[in-house]
Motif scaffolding. Structure first.
Motif, PDB file in Angstrom:
ATOM      1  N   GLY A 232     -39.890 -19.918 -77.311  1.00 23.61           N
ATOM      2  CA  GLY A 232     -38.898 -20.951 -77.902  1.00 23.61           C
ATOM      3  C   GLY A 232     -37.661 -20.706 -77.360  1.00 23.61           C
ATOM      4  N   PHE A 233     -36.737 -21.468 -77.515  1.00 23.27           N
ATOM      5  CA  PHE A 233     -35.636 -21.697 -77.058  1.00 23.27           C
ATOM      6  C   PHE A 233     -34.809 -20.405 -77.285  1.00 23.27           C
ATOM      7  CE2 PHE A 233     -30.929 -22.749 -77.654  1.00 23.27           C
ATOM      8  CZ  PHE A 233     -30.825 -22.917 -76.332  1.00 23.27           C
ATOM      9  N   ARG A 234     -34.415 -19.630 -76.210  1.00 27.27           N
ATOM     10  CA  ARG A 234     -33.607 -18.219 -76.222  1.00 27.27           C
ATOM     11  C   ARG A 234     -34.586 -17.254 -77.271  1.00 27.27           C
ATOM     12  NH1 ARG A 234     -27.318 -20.126 -76.069  1.00 27.27           N
ATOM     13  NH2 ARG A 234     -27.648 -20.928 -73.986  1.00 27.27           N
ATOM     14  N   GLU A 235     -35.664 -17.276 -77.150  1.00 31.13           N
ATOM     15  CA  GLU A 235     -36.663 -16.701 -77.986  1.00 31.13           C
ATOM     16  C   GLU A 235     -37.841 -16.243 -77.137  1.00 31.13           C
ATOM     17  OE1 GLU A 235     -38.243 -18.756 -81.530  1.00 31.13           O
ATOM     18  OE2 GLU A 235     -35.968 -18.373 -82.403  1.00 31.13           O
ATOM     19  N   SER A 236     -38.144 -14.915 -77.030  1.00 32.21           N
ATOM     20  CA  SER A 236     -39.272 -14.501 -76.233  1.00 32.21           C
ATOM     21  C   SER A 236     -40.399 -14.078 -77.136  1.00 32.21           C
ATOM     22  CB  SER A 236     -38.640 -13.211 -75.298  1.00 32.21           C
ATOM     23  OG  SER A 236     -39.777 -12.900 -74.697  1.00 32.21           O
ATOM     24  N   ALA A 237     -41.748 -14.514 -76.389  1.00 30.53           N
ATOM     25  CA  ALA A 237     -42.887 -14.363 -77.422  1.00 30.53           C
ATOM     26  C   ALA A 237     -43.349 -12.638 -76.829  1.00 30.53           C
ATOM     27  CB  ALA A 237     -43.777 -15.085 -77.201  1.00 30.53           C
ATOM     28  N   MET A 238     -42.512 -12.071 -75.669  1.00 29.41           N
ATOM     29  CA  MET A 238     -42.771 -10.707 -75.427  1.00 29.41           C
ATOM     30  C   MET A 238     -41.778  -9.979 -75.682  1.00 29.41           C
ATOM     31  SD  MET A 238     -44.654 -12.005 -71.823  1.00 29.41           S
ATOM     32  CE  MET A 238     -46.107 -12.938 -71.592  1.00 29.41           C
ATOM     33  N   GLY A 239     -40.993 -10.377 -76.678  1.00 32.98           N
ATOM     34  CA  GLY A 239     -39.874  -9.239 -76.709  1.00 32.98           C
ATOM     35  C   GLY A 239     -38.601  -9.060 -75.629  1.00 32.98           C
ATOM     36  N   ASP A 240     -38.778  -9.973 -74.830  1.00 33.69           N
ATOM     37  CA  ASP A 240     -37.650  -9.944 -73.624  1.00 33.69           C
ATOM     38  C   ASP A 240     -36.511 -10.803 -74.057  1.00 33.69           C
ATOM     39  OD1 ASP A 240     -36.299  -9.450 -71.581  1.00 33.69           O
ATOM     40  OD2 ASP A 240     -37.983  -9.547 -70.241  1.00 33.69           O
ATOM     41  N   GLU A 241     -35.791 -10.630 -74.780  1.00 37.45           N
ATOM     42  CA  GLU A 241     -34.778 -11.548 -75.348  1.00 37.45           C
ATOM     43  C   GLU A 241     -33.603 -11.606 -74.434  1.00 37.45           C
ATOM     44  OE1 GLU A 241     -35.186 -13.419 -77.938  1.00 37.45           O
ATOM     45  OE2 GLU A 241     -36.971 -11.995 -78.564  1.00 37.45           O
ATOM     46  N   ALA A 242     -33.276 -10.870 -73.658  1.00 34.31           N
ATOM     47  CA  ALA A 242     -32.211 -10.878 -72.459  1.00 34.31           C
ATOM     48  C   ALA A 242     -32.701 -11.889 -71.482  1.00 34.31           C
ATOM     49  CB  ALA A 242     -32.159  -9.541 -71.769  1.00 34.31           C
ATOM     50  N   LEU A 243     -34.081 -11.825 -71.223  1.00 34.93           N
ATOM     51  CA  LEU A 243     -34.520 -13.092 -70.243  1.00 34.93           C
ATOM     52  C   LEU A 243     -34.335 -14.546 -71.036  1.00 34.93           C
ATOM     53  CD1 LEU A 243     -35.636 -13.613 -67.371  1.00 34.93           C
ATOM     54  CD2 LEU A 243     -38.081 -13.173 -68.598  1.00 34.93           C
ATOM     55  N   ALA A 244     -34.947 -14.732 -72.113  1.00 38.22           N
ATOM     56  CA  ALA A 244     -34.900 -15.651 -72.840  1.00 38.22           C
ATOM     57  C   ALA A 244     -33.366 -16.198 -73.333  1.00 38.22           C
ATOM     58  CB  ALA A 244     -35.638 -15.490 -74.223  1.00 38.22           C
TER      59      ALA A 244
END
Length: 268
Positions: A232-244
């Protein structure tokens, strides 16, 4: 990969709209950017510090000198913030057609982002890019892509309130960066629907099923040890919030976000 999260957090956006000021590009050898962990494909002028930015369009600096296709450039940007005590403020740029093979070795990058890029190339070229991204990523690396979501536009067209088109028009025309869009954009549903297909140089529009199809054809399959998941927008399905967190807010209402990950070794 844990290093992936840390390196993405160091990648800060720096827009050069409408043009660079008091800055000069210099050709560098790839070895000078070997420490840069990320690749930003389809950057236009929304450069991110600490990453190699890539776009097919060249850049002209204050002296009138322009970048050249295939050459890696560095820009000492005096107004950029340092990334850390051992990393000066520096921007990297490669003028390159993202649908073609990149001049980097296999498994060179920890992560790759391509925000609103693949809709600008054909389906076959998008497949080629996704296959190339798989080659470039280190094991455990992440590819994050976003693109206009056909499902959002299709649902919005049949909404009697036409809420999406009205709100999207406001988002796409506010502020100095988007001011020029007023010359050709409208909030009329049919017009905006046509623009997503024929405007902005778009070649192919995707929904989730279409993205999964093109990624599978590019080798992002379970058989190759890969996963393709919706985010999602600025949400990571893989837990990589820095990338998102690198997502551009101007695209948030119309986009589908996908993350691709391969845990094993690269296979042709």
């Amino acid at each position: 990969m844990e290093g992936n999260k840390a390196s993405a957090a160091m990648c800060r956006e720096r827009n050069l709209w409408p043009e660079p000021q008091n800055e000069r590009w210099q050709v560098i050898d790839d070895s000078e950017s070997d420490h840069v962990p990320g690749l930003h494909v389809g950057s236009m002028l929304a450069f991110k510090a600490g990453c190699i930015n890539v776009d097919i369009q060249g850049i002209e600096d204050e002296t009138g000198a322009t970048t050249e296709p295939g050459a890696l450039f560095a820009l000492e940007a005096s107004s950029s913030e340092p990334l850390g005590p051992h990393e000066p403020a520096r921007l990297f740029f490669l003028q390159h057609d993202g649908a073609k093979r990149f001049p980097f070795r296999d498994r060179r990058f920890e992560w790759i982002i391509a925000e609103h890029f693949i809709e600008h190339v054909s389906f076959a070229e998008a497949q080629a890019f996704l296959a190339e991204a798989r080659r470039l990523l280190a094991p455990g690396g992440t590819l994050r892509i976003s693109t206009p979501d056909l499902a959002i536009y299709a649902a919005a067209y049949f909404d009697p309130a036409q809420r999406f088109f009205k709100e999207h028009y406001e988002l796409m025309t506010e502020g100095p960066r988007m001011e020029g869009n007023k010359a050709f954009m409208s909030s009329r549903p049919a017009d905006m629907f046509n623009q997503i297909f024929y405007g902005y140089g778009h070649r192919h529009i995707y929904d989730e099923r279409e993205l999964r199809e093109v990624s599978a054809r590019a080798g992002w399959t379970e058989a190759n040890g890969c996963s393709v998941v919706r985010a999602g927008f600025r949400e990571s399905a893989m837990g990589d919030e820095a990338l998102a967190a690198l997502d551009d807010a101007v695209h948030k209402d119309e986009s589908i976000y996908m993350e691709m990950f391969c845990g094993g070794h690269y296979r042709e």
